[in-house]
Design a protein around this motif. Structure first.
Motif, PDB file in Angstrom:
ATOM      1  N   ALA A  15      39.720 119.605  44.884  1.00 39.04           N
ATOM      2  CA  ALA A  15      39.376 119.701  43.455  1.00 39.04           C
ATOM      3  C   ALA A  15      39.344 118.311  42.837  1.00 39.04           C
ATOM      4  N   ALA A  16      40.327 117.481  43.198  1.00 34.90           N
ATOM      5  CA  ALA A  16      40.349 116.102  42.700  1.00 34.90           C
ATOM      6  C   ALA A  16      39.174 115.308  43.256  1.00 34.90           C
ATOM      7  N   LEU A  17      38.901 115.486  44.549  1.00 35.22           N
ATOM      8  CA  LEU A  17      37.840 114.728  45.209  1.00 35.22           C
ATOM      9  C   LEU A  17      36.483 114.997  44.562  1.00 35.22           C
ATOM     10  N   GLU A  18      36.233 116.240  44.214  1.00 36.69           N
ATOM     11  CA  GLU A  18      34.958 116.584  43.578  1.00 36.69           C
ATOM     12  C   GLU A  18      34.769 115.826  42.265  1.00 36.69           C
ATOM     13  N   ILE A  19      35.846 115.737  41.480  1.00 37.85           N
ATOM     14  CA  ILE A  19      35.752 115.049  40.190  1.00 37.85           C
ATOM     15  C   ILE A  19      35.639 113.538  40.387  1.00 37.85           C
ATOM     16  N   TYR A  20      36.442 112.989  41.303  1.00 39.36           N
ATOM     17  CA  TYR A  20      36.363 111.547  41.554  1.00 39.36           C
ATOM     18  C   TYR A  20      34.955 111.141  41.996  1.00 39.36           C
ATOM     19  N   ARG A  21      34.340 111.960  42.833  1.00 40.71           N
ATOM     20  CA  ARG A  21      32.970 111.662  43.255  1.00 40.71           C
ATOM     21  C   ARG A  21      32.010 111.740  42.072  1.00 40.71           C
ATOM     22  N   GLU A  22      32.191 112.751  41.250  1.00 39.46           N
ATOM     23  CA  GLU A  22      31.361 112.909  40.050  1.00 39.46           C
ATOM     24  C   GLU A  22      31.470 111.691  39.146  1.00 39.46           C
ATOM     25  N   LEU A  23      32.674 111.123  39.043  1.00 36.28           N
ATOM     26  CA  LEU A  23      32.923 109.984  38.167  1.00 36.28           C
ATOM     27  C   LEU A  23      32.604 108.644  38.836  1.00 36.28           C
ATOM     28  N   GLY A  24      32.328 108.673  40.129  1.00 41.18           N
ATOM     29  CA  GLY A  24      32.112 107.414  40.843  1.00 41.18           C
ATOM     30  C   GLY A  24      33.392 106.618  40.994  1.00 41.18           C
ATOM     31  N   ASN A  25      34.528 107.303  41.051  1.00 38.03           N
ATOM     32  CA  ASN A  25      35.829 106.654  41.169  1.00 38.03           C
ATOM     33  C   ASN A  25      36.137 106.423  42.647  1.00 38.03           C
ATOM     34  N   GLU A  26      35.823 105.226  43.143  1.00 38.06           N
ATOM     35  CA  GLU A  26      35.963 104.939  44.565  1.00 38.06           C
ATOM     36  C   GLU A  26      37.426 104.961  45.009  1.00 38.06           C
ATOM     37  N   ALA A  27      38.317 104.466  44.165  1.00 41.47           N
ATOM     38  CA  ALA A  27      39.738 104.476  44.517  1.00 41.47           C
ATOM     39  C   ALA A  27      40.252 105.908  44.632  1.00 41.47           C
ATOM     40  N   GLY A  28      39.824 106.771  43.717  1.00 37.40           N
ATOM     41  CA  GLY A  28      40.230 108.170  43.772  1.00 37.40           C
ATOM     42  C   GLY A  28      39.721 108.860  45.016  1.00 37.40           C
ATOM     43  N   VAL A  29      38.466 108.611  45.379  1.00 31.01           N
ATOM     44  CA  VAL A  29      37.896 109.188  46.599  1.00 31.01           C
ATOM     45  C   VAL A  29      38.694 108.734  47.817  1.00 31.01           C
ATOM     46  N   ALA A  30      39.017 107.451  47.870  1.00 28.63           N
ATOM     47  CA  ALA A  30      39.778 106.912  49.002  1.00 28.63           C
ATOM     48  C   ALA A  30      41.154 107.554  49.089  1.00 28.63           C
ATOM     49  N   ARG A  31      41.828 107.708  47.943  1.00 30.18           N
ATOM     50  CA  ARG A  31      43.155 108.334  47.955  1.00 30.18           C
ATOM     51  C   ARG A  31      43.082 109.770  48.455  1.00 30.18           C
ATOM     52  N   CYS A  32      42.030 110.488  48.071  1.00 26.65           N
ATOM     53  CA  CYS A  32      41.875 111.871  48.530  1.00 26.65           C
ATOM     54  C   CYS A  32      41.639 111.934  50.036  1.00 26.65           C
ATOM     55  N   GLU A  33      40.839 111.011  50.551  1.00 29.17           N
ATOM     56  CA  GLU A  33      40.622 110.966  51.994  1.00 29.17           C
ATOM     57  C   GLU A  33      41.949 110.729  52.718  1.00 29.17           C
ATOM     58  N   TRP A  34      42.756 109.822  52.181  1.00 29.20           N
ATOM     59  CA  TRP A  34      44.067 109.548  52.782  1.00 29.20           C
ATOM     60  C   TRP A  34      44.981 110.766  52.669  1.00 29.20           C
ATOM     61  N   ALA A  35      44.969 111.441  51.511  1.00 27.16           N
ATOM     62  CA  ALA A  35      45.800 112.630  51.322  1.00 27.16           C
ATOM     63  C   ALA A  35      45.397 113.733  52.294  1.00 27.16           C
ATOM     64  N   LEU A  36      44.096 113.930  52.498  1.00 31.79           N
ATOM     65  CA  LEU A  36      43.637 114.926  53.466  1.00 31.79           C
ATOM     66  C   LEU A  36      44.123 114.575  54.872  1.00 31.79           C
ATOM     67  N   ALA A  37      44.086 113.298  55.217  1.00 31.13           N
ATOM     68  CA  ALA A  37      44.555 112.877  56.537  1.00 31.13           C
ATOM     69  C   ALA A  37      46.016 113.256  56.735  1.00 31.13           C
ATOM     70  N   ASN A  38      46.825 113.070  55.709  1.00 32.26           N
ATOM     71  CA  ASN A  38      48.243 113.412  55.819  1.00 32.26           C
ATOM     72  C   ASN A  38      48.455 114.912  55.974  1.00 32.26           C
ATOM     73  N   VAL A  39      47.677 115.702  55.243  1.00 31.80           N
ATOM     74  CA  VAL A  39      47.783 117.165  55.373  1.00 31.80           C
ATOM     75  C   VAL A  39      47.408 117.591  56.791  1.00 31.80           C
ATOM     76  N   TYR A  40      46.303 117.064  57.304  1.00 26.89           N
ATOM     77  CA  TYR A  40      45.855 117.456  58.634  1.00 26.89           C
ATOM     78  C   TYR A  40      46.839 116.994  59.706  1.00 26.89           C
ATOM     79  N   TRP A  41      47.398 115.793  59.534  1.00 26.23           N
ATOM     80  CA  TRP A  41      48.411 115.338  60.500  1.00 26.23           C
ATOM     81  C   TRP A  41      49.619 116.269  60.477  1.00 26.23           C
ATOM     82  N   GLY A  42      50.103 116.613  59.280  1.00 28.59           N
ATOM     83  CA  GLY A  42      51.270 117.476  59.172  1.00 28.59           C
ATOM     84  C   GLY A  42      51.026 118.874  59.695  1.00 28.59           C
ATOM     85  N   ASN A  43      49.758 119.273  59.738  1.00 27.03           N
ATOM     86  CA  ASN A  43      49.410 120.619  60.199  1.00 27.03           C
ATOM     87  C   ASN A  43      48.902 120.618  61.642  1.00 27.03           C
TER      88      ASN A  43
END
Length: 215
Positions: free
Chosen positions: A121-149
């Motif tokens: 949900a955050a990633l969709e908005i960050y992309r809409e806003l062109g927020n590159e830092a937000g997109v990067a943080r979401c990619e990192w957050a997804l990586a942590n979820v997938y690693w933990g799972n």
């Protein structure tokens, strides 16, 4: 004084002070003051300040490792940001709430799915806003979820992408975190595959990179 005389000032002080409370260890005082300000009878008359104070309360509760309390404040913030049509604030709230699942309560596929839902949900908005830092943080957050799972190939892919994005915006601190997450994925893969030497070497390289940045 603000609690007795100026609700908006009290709410803004909560927002402006929460990182001080967190970094200095005043978490109990922080959550008590934040929730007291939010409970003032005219708090909803100041929607922007209230939304910021909800974010602060959620953050303090997170660092108290109180997942349910933090999540409740983030959920209230989501509603508040939607009412304000505050897209950047809404993205940050969704991003924040994901950590109440991924870091504090990542127990099974259901909690992982809840974390992933918040991140996306955050990633969709960050992309809409062109927020590159937000997109990067979401990619990192997804990586942590997938690693933990235990979804190691996906964890490595998202962590590497996050690392590239953080490098592109010259965010060295987060390059360090992304490198660390890549290392975790590589190390886990090596352990699963009988300590495959190349994966161990790749993990070591990323951990050293992260250490050098953090140092």
């Amino acid at each position: 004084w603000a609690m007795a005389n100026d609700t908006e000032a009290a709410l803004r002080l909560v927002h402006d002070l929460w990182r001080f409370w967190q970094r200095r260890g005043h978490l109990v005082e922080g959550i008590e003051r934040a929730e007291a300000a939010l409970a003032l009878p005219d708090a909803e008359d100041h929607p922007e300040a209230r939304a910021d104070a909800l974010s602060a309360a959620a953050g303090v509760a997170y660092w108290l490792a109180d997942a349910k309390r933090s999540r409740a404040h983030y959920e209230a913030e989501v509603v508040a940001r939607q009412a304000l049509d505050d897209r950047p604030g809404l993205a940050d709230a969704h991003y924040g709430i994901s950590f109440t699942w991924s870091v504090l309560e990542l127990k099974n596929a259901d909690t992982a799915a809840n974390a992933e839902r918040g991140i996306n949900a955050a990633l969709e908005i960050y992309r809409e806003l062109g927020n590159e830092a937000g997109v990067a943080r979401c990619e990192w957050a997804l990586a942590n979820v997938y690693w933990g799972n235990g979804r190691l190939p996906e964890a490595r892919t998202h962590a590497e992408h996050a690392r590239e994005l953080f490098q592109a915006i010259d965010d060295r601190f987060m390059v360090g975190w992304a490198s660390y997450t890549v290392g975790l994925a590589e190390l886990s893969d090596a352990l699963v595959n009988s300590r495959e030497p190349a994966a161990l070497e790749r993990a070591q390289r990323r951990f050293i990179e992260a250490l050098q940045i953090f140092e």
